[in-house]
Design an enzyme around this catalytic site. Structure first.
Site, PDB file in Angstrom:
ATOM      1  N   GLU A 289      -1.522 -35.504  -2.123  1.00 30.28           N
ATOM      2  CA  GLU A 289      -0.930 -34.959  -1.042  1.00 30.28           C
ATOM      3  C   GLU A 289       0.243 -34.381  -1.004  1.00 30.28           C
ATOM      4  O   GLU A 289       1.070 -33.944  -2.566  1.00 30.28           O
ATOM      5  CB  GLU A 289      -0.331 -36.485  -0.195  1.00 30.28           C
TER       6      GLU A 289
ATOM      7  N   HIS B  20       7.905 -33.903  10.011  1.00 28.48           N
ATOM      8  CA  HIS B  20       6.668 -34.762   9.546  1.00 28.48           C
ATOM      9  C   HIS B  20       6.390 -32.671  10.121  1.00 28.48           C
ATOM     10  O   HIS B  20       6.305 -32.610  11.252  1.00 28.48           O
ATOM     11  CB  HIS B  20       5.575 -34.987   9.926  1.00 28.48           C
TER      12      HIS B  20
ATOM     13  N   ARG C 168      12.229 -37.977   1.404  1.00 24.77           N
ATOM     14  CA  ARG C 168      10.730 -38.692   0.743  1.00 24.77           C
ATOM     15  C   ARG C 168       9.525 -37.945   0.238  1.00 24.77           C
ATOM     16  O   ARG C 168       8.800 -37.208   0.866  1.00 24.77           O
ATOM     17  CB  ARG C 168      10.635 -39.374   1.722  1.00 24.77           C
TER      18      ARG C 168
ATOM     19  N   HIS D 223      10.323 -37.609  12.125  1.00 25.38           N
ATOM     20  CA  HIS D 223       8.666 -38.360  10.988  1.00 25.38           C
ATOM     21  C   HIS D 223       9.400 -40.109  10.030  1.00 25.38           C
ATOM     22  O   HIS D 223       9.350 -40.596  10.324  1.00 25.38           O
ATOM     23  CB  HIS D 223       8.628 -37.645  10.082  1.00 25.38           C
TER      24      HIS D 223
ATOM     25  N   SER E 197       6.366 -44.808   1.101  1.00 20.55           N
ATOM     26  CA  SER E 197       7.171 -45.342   2.092  1.00 20.55           C
ATOM     27  C   SER E 197       6.447 -46.923   1.845  1.00 20.55           C
ATOM     28  O   SER E 197       7.196 -47.799   1.787  1.00 20.55           O
ATOM     29  CB  SER E 197       7.411 -45.104   3.366  1.00 20.55           C
TER      30      SER E 197
ATOM     31  N   ARG F   6       8.126 -31.452   2.066  1.00 20.82           N
ATOM     32  CA  ARG F   6       7.823 -31.204   3.445  1.00 20.82           C
ATOM     33  C   ARG F   6       8.613 -30.503   4.344  1.00 20.82           C
ATOM     34  O   ARG F   6       8.802 -30.154   4.924  1.00 20.82           O
ATOM     35  CB  ARG F   6       7.802 -32.616   3.474  1.00 20.82           C
TER      36      ARG F   6
ATOM     37  N   THR G  83       4.314 -48.826  10.833  1.00 20.88           N
ATOM     38  CA  THR G  83       2.297 -49.086   9.512  1.00 20.88           C
ATOM     39  C   THR G  83       1.203 -48.417  10.333  1.00 20.88           C
ATOM     40  O   THR G  83       0.878 -47.741  10.019  1.00 20.88           O
ATOM     41  CB  THR G  83       2.954 -50.504   8.947  1.00 20.88           C
ATOM     42  N   ARG G  84       1.432 -49.095  11.226  1.00 21.43           N
ATOM     43  CA  ARG G  84      -0.266 -48.765  11.763  1.00 21.43           C
ATOM     44  C   ARG G  84      -0.097 -47.704  12.712  1.00 21.43           C
ATOM     45  O   ARG G  84      -1.613 -46.929  11.403  1.00 21.43           O
ATOM     46  CB  ARG G  84       0.073 -49.558  13.626  1.00 21.43           C
TER      47      ARG G  84
END
Length: 544
Positions: A126, A242, A384, A349, A389, A288, A56-57
């Site tokens: 996005e 990704h 995804r 990713h 997420s 993606r 997450t960071r």
């Protein structure tokens, strides 16, 4: 054979700590679930590094939720289903799109400072989203801001205890229920944590691959320990790459957010040509998997190891304001986003598959829950949708807490004095043979094999070669495993086996799973899930 337990142990000889809710992992899923659970119950959170170190960071793009007046849950639902390539569970997606906005409000209440424009929440768009619905913070540091705010709340909450620098080795079950976990402390000693409910929030498996946007902690621990405990894992063949990670000598594979393309960046091959018009009508904003494979095709046709991301036609002030982290990182390596094309290439990713859960986040093992990337709720399907997420983590984290609060107390347990069966005990060896390699060498070899044979483009011959190598490497489990690096490698090896066997089984191309020998999507035969359970052959689950 993959064993039920990584180490030999005797619960009667171990110290025991009791808690109401055990949360394993400290990303947005773990932090948010711990905060919500602590409103009524005692929570113990375990993280193998620090509270702030998680996938997450490093999340840049943002969190998807219907906020704008011209947007609607129906649009968000449709975008998610299209990206998921026929494998999303519609009920789970409906939960996400309808409950996501309230989850965002809860994050704001807990101190998350999202970016504003004219006093309103700033929204961007996005790839594969039909509307601007991505909230972001500090331009491109959304994940860090969310973790910062939630970590402050966790650290100050008297009902949450945090153990950092601890490693959860295995889940402990008794009569079909998860009753806690075996934990290795930072001094190497072990403790049994008994819990009324256990929530896996341990993230994904990016370290399966040599090139990844994930931090070092993403070693598939949660999905591997759940599989060993008897949980059903679903759709492990779907690994999202990704499209745009920084690919520059001396620089790490730093994620260059999809939001850069959302704000107008072009993809160019090394000849300077834009090329996405040859692959998809949505150009740079295509899903993606399509963008990633298009980039690989261009790299091959131009004999290059990268393509360029070009946003130099946008205003420099906008670029610096919107993408300060990416801008500063590129500048550190002598690349100026406002004037230079940025060399990028795909990197591993996100793991779409994971521990199969119901709409309350519970696995097939009673009292064992999964949230975030380690889970398979049915939201992501085969691919995804960008920024879904983080929304999934808060929506299902809250649902998990609701379910936990309705659980009856654990009955009188028989596990004190119990130990793994004799089949699992005393079967480890310490003898080092010539064939045994250092763990660091084994790990690198595994990562390279996954890139070459179980990567963005796959075929049956390579997948079978990978499976043969993995079958031989399973002998690693016969050794005595002590150090964290050995335990992490055992988890990576388990997950590699799950991903490869799933990819070999699915003889079609769908979403993030692409087979060169089966390039077409086949809804007649393959619009179904792949389920894997320990000591069971892969079974197929028809779409509901």
């Amino acid at each position: 054979m993959i064993p039920q337990y990584l180490v030999d142990f005797d619960l009667s000889a171990l110290p025991m700590v009791e808690t109401d809710v055990l949360v394993i992992g400290s990303g947005i899923a773990g932090l948010f679930t711990a905060i919500k659970a602590s409103e009524q119950q005692r929570v113990l959170m375990i993280t193998k590094k620090s509270l702030l170190e998680s996938n997450t960071r490093y999340a840049q793009g943002g969190i998807a939720a219907v906020i704008a007046e011209d947007d609607s849950p129906a649009y968000h639902l449709q975008d998610t289903l299209v990206a998921g390539a026929g494998l999303c569970r519609s009920e789970a997606v409906e939960v996400l799109v309808n409950e996501g906005p309230d989850g965002v409000k809860e994050l704001i209440r807990l101190g998350t400072l999202f970016d504003l424009e004219n006093g309103e929440l700033a929204l961007t768009q996005e790839g594969a989203h039909s509307h601007r619905r991505i909230l972001h913070a500090n331009g491109d540091a959304t994940g860090y801001e969310i973790v910062r705010a939630l970590a402050v709340e966790v650290n100050e909450h008297p009902g949450i205890e945090v153990w950092d620098e601890h490693f959860v080795i295995d889940l402990i079950t008794d009569r079909g229920e998860c009753i806690g976990a075996l934990v290795q402390k930072d001094d190497g000693s072990q403790v049994f944590v008994k819990a009324q409910a256990t929530v896996l929030c341990s993230g994904g498996a990016g370290q399966l691959y040599r090139y990844t946007t994930n931090p070092d902690v993403a070693t598939a621990d949660g999905v591997a320990m759940a599989y060993r405990a008897g949980a059903i894992v679903r759709d492990m063949e779907f690994i999202q790459f990704h499209p745009t990670s920084l690919c520059y000598p001396g620089a790490p594979r730093f994620l260059v957010s999809e939001a850069v393309r959302g704000e107008g960046a072009y993809l160019r091959n090394v000849k300077g040509e834009r090329f996405m018009d040859r692959y998809h009508a949505q150009l740079e904003l295509a899903p993606r998997d399509i963008v990633a494979r298009a980039i690989v095709s261009e790299m091959e046709s131009t004999n290059s190891t990268f393509v360029y991301l070009d946003i130099t036609h946008e205003q420099p002030e906008m670029i610096k304001h919107r993408f300060p982290t990416i801008y500063e990182t590129c500048m550190r390596y002598g690349l100026d986003m406002t004037t230079d094309w940025i060399p990028v290439a795909p990197a591993a990713h996100y793991m779409m598959g994971g521990v199969k859960t119901d709409l309350s986040g519970e696995s097939n093992i009673s009292r064992l829950f999964a949230c975030g990337e380690v889970s398979s709720t049915g939201v992501h399907g085969a691919n995804r949708l960008a920024s879904n997420s983080l929304s999934e983590a808060i929506v299902f984290g809250r649902r998990i807490v609701d379910r936990i609060q309705s659980l009856p107390p654990l009955g009188l347990l028989q596990v004190r004095g119990a130990a793994p069966s004799s089949v699992e005990m005393n079967n480890k060896i310490n003898k080092i043979t010539e064939e045994q390699k250092p763990v660091s060498e084994r790990r690198l070899r595994l990562q390279k094999m996954m890139v070459r044979q179980v990567g963005l483009r796959r075929n049956g011959e390579d997948l079978q070669k990978a499976m043969d190598k993995l079958q031989q490497e399973l002998q690693f489990f016969d050794q005595t495993l002590t150090h964290k690096e050995e335990l992490e490698y055992a988890n990576l090896l388990t997950c590699a086996w799950l991903v490869t066997s799933g990819a070999l089984h699915r003889e079609e191309s769908r979403g993030a799973h692409y087979r060169e020998d089966f390039p077409a999507r086949d809804d007649i035969v393959w619009q179904k899930h792949s389920l894997q359970q320990r000591e069971q052959a892969i079974v197929e689950e028809l779409m509901s």
